[in-house]
Design an enzyme around this catalytic site. Structure first.
Site, PDB file in Angstrom:
ATOM      1  NE  ARG A  37      -4.166  -1.694   0.128  1.00 45.99           N
ATOM      2  CZ  ARG A  37      -4.194  -2.858  -0.505  1.00 45.99           C
ATOM      3  NH1 ARG A  37      -3.134  -3.236  -1.216  1.00 45.99           N
ATOM      4  NH2 ARG A  37      -5.257  -3.634  -0.451  1.00 45.99           N
ATOM      5  CG  HIS A  57      -2.961  -1.646  -7.381  1.00 47.99           C
ATOM      6  ND1 HIS A  57      -3.618  -0.904  -6.432  1.00 47.99           N
ATOM      7  CD2 HIS A  57      -2.726  -2.840  -6.783  1.00 47.99           C
ATOM      8  CE1 HIS A  57      -3.773  -1.597  -5.326  1.00 47.99           C
ATOM      9  NE2 HIS A  57      -3.228  -2.791  -5.521  1.00 47.99           N
ATOM     10  CD  GLU A 110      -3.713   2.316  -6.789  1.00 48.42           C
ATOM     11  OE1 GLU A 110      -4.596   1.464  -7.059  1.00 48.42           O
ATOM     12  OE2 GLU A 110      -2.696   2.051  -6.141  1.00 48.42           O
TER      13      GLU A 110
END
Length: 319
Positions: free
Chosen positions: A235, A283, A264
């Site tokens: 994270r 991601h 994001e």
């Protein structure tokens, strides 16, 4: 008819990853490929849906959003948990929240992809080849280097196993790590200061919480070797982003591999995109065909069981 919204299907493949035929007999399915950028977009688009399927933490559902979804009865997250869903608010509004299983640990595989890419400058060498060039700089061995693992849970343990196969030295640190747990994985328990000072590569596999927010900052990055790399597939808030940017921009550390970001999808103008010593991936740590096949198969089962009045894999608010 019941309405089902499938969110954040970037590849437009959600309906291919599982058999939705039984659901389609009892509900109307709508797929959203584009990211809903803010709460107004979310509530306007989803106000009429009784069932919403989220993809991990891409679209958050805090109390303020749930309050504006009067028809919502079932909210599903892929994966085993979702900290961007307000479970307490969902319970108050009578919304059932369910999760899914997953397959393997693809995030640790991606972490190794980033590590090897950094150590051997694979992106740089590929760029040279694309332009008609050849070798531009030497890489580095993994053997005899030290891997520093921040967080030695399931993913961290997998990282240790592979590192040992590469004949690396493995050190680990977390706030609650015991010597016994470290020994089980073949790692050596060290202090936080030792890990950042000694590791050639630091890889983060730590859970996100207020306690871990900003846990890696200026002091930790300044302690690293100038030849060392840091990889984050966990994270983004675990690392102080300003401190990380400064360390990379000034070559205080050799580089970084990043798969997670504060916002994001990452803005096209984001400062990290412009750094030449960073490898960025969008991601994709958990984004594999096998994982999504499991996600959506469980989603289908969750929906059918809910429609039959027998919900499964229910997530409850913590006591």
């Amino acid at each position: 008819m019941i309405r089902v919204a499938i969110l954040d299907d970037y590849f437009n493949k959600a309906l291919e990853f599982a058999d939705w035929s039984e659901v389609s007999k009892r509900a109307k399915i709508s797929v959203f490929n584009e990211y809903l950028k803010n709460e107004q977009n979310i509530t306007e688009a989803l106000r009429d849906f009784e069932i919403i399927v989220g993809m991990r933490e891409r679209t958050p559902f805090p109390r303020s959003t749930l309050r504006q979804l009067p028809n919502l009865q079932l909210l599903i997250t892929t994966g085993g948990r979702n900290k961007s869903f307000d479970l307490e608010a969902a319970a108050e509004y009578g919304i059932t929240v369910c999760c899914t299983g997953g397959v393997g640990s693809p995030t640790s595989e991606l972490a190794w992809g980033l590590i090897i890419s950094l150590m051997r400058d694979i992106p740089g060498q590929l760029e040279s080849m694309r332009k008609g060039g050849w070798q531009t700089q030497p890489g580095f061995n993994l053997a005899n280097k030290t891997l520093g693992i921040v967080g030695l849970g399931n993913l961290g343990a997998r990282m240790a196993k592979v590192a040992l196969a590469f004949d690396m030295n493995v050190e680990a640190w977390s706030q609650n790590l015991t010597d016994e747990r470290a020994q089980e994985t073949g790692a050596v328990k060290v202090s936080k200061e030792q890990l950042f000072g000694q590791a050639d590569i630091v890889t983060i596999h730590y859970g996100m919480s207020e306690r871990s927010r900003g846990m890696i900052g200026t002091a930790e990055l300044e302690a690293m070797k100038r030849s060392a790399y840091i990889v984050n597939t966990s994270r983004a808030p675990i690392i102080d982003q300003d401190a990380l940017y400064q360390a990379l921009k000034t070559n205080q550390i050799a580089g970084a591999g990043l798969d997670v970001y504060m916002s994001e999808p990452l803005a096209a103008t984001d400062r990290f995109r412009k750094l030449e010593n960073v490898i960025l991936t969008p991601h994709i740590g958990y984004v594999t065909t096998e994982n999504h096949e499991k996600h959506y198969a469980d989603v289908v089962e969750n929906i059918m069981q809910f429609l039959d009045g027998k919900p499964i894999r229910v997530l409850a608010a913590p006591d």
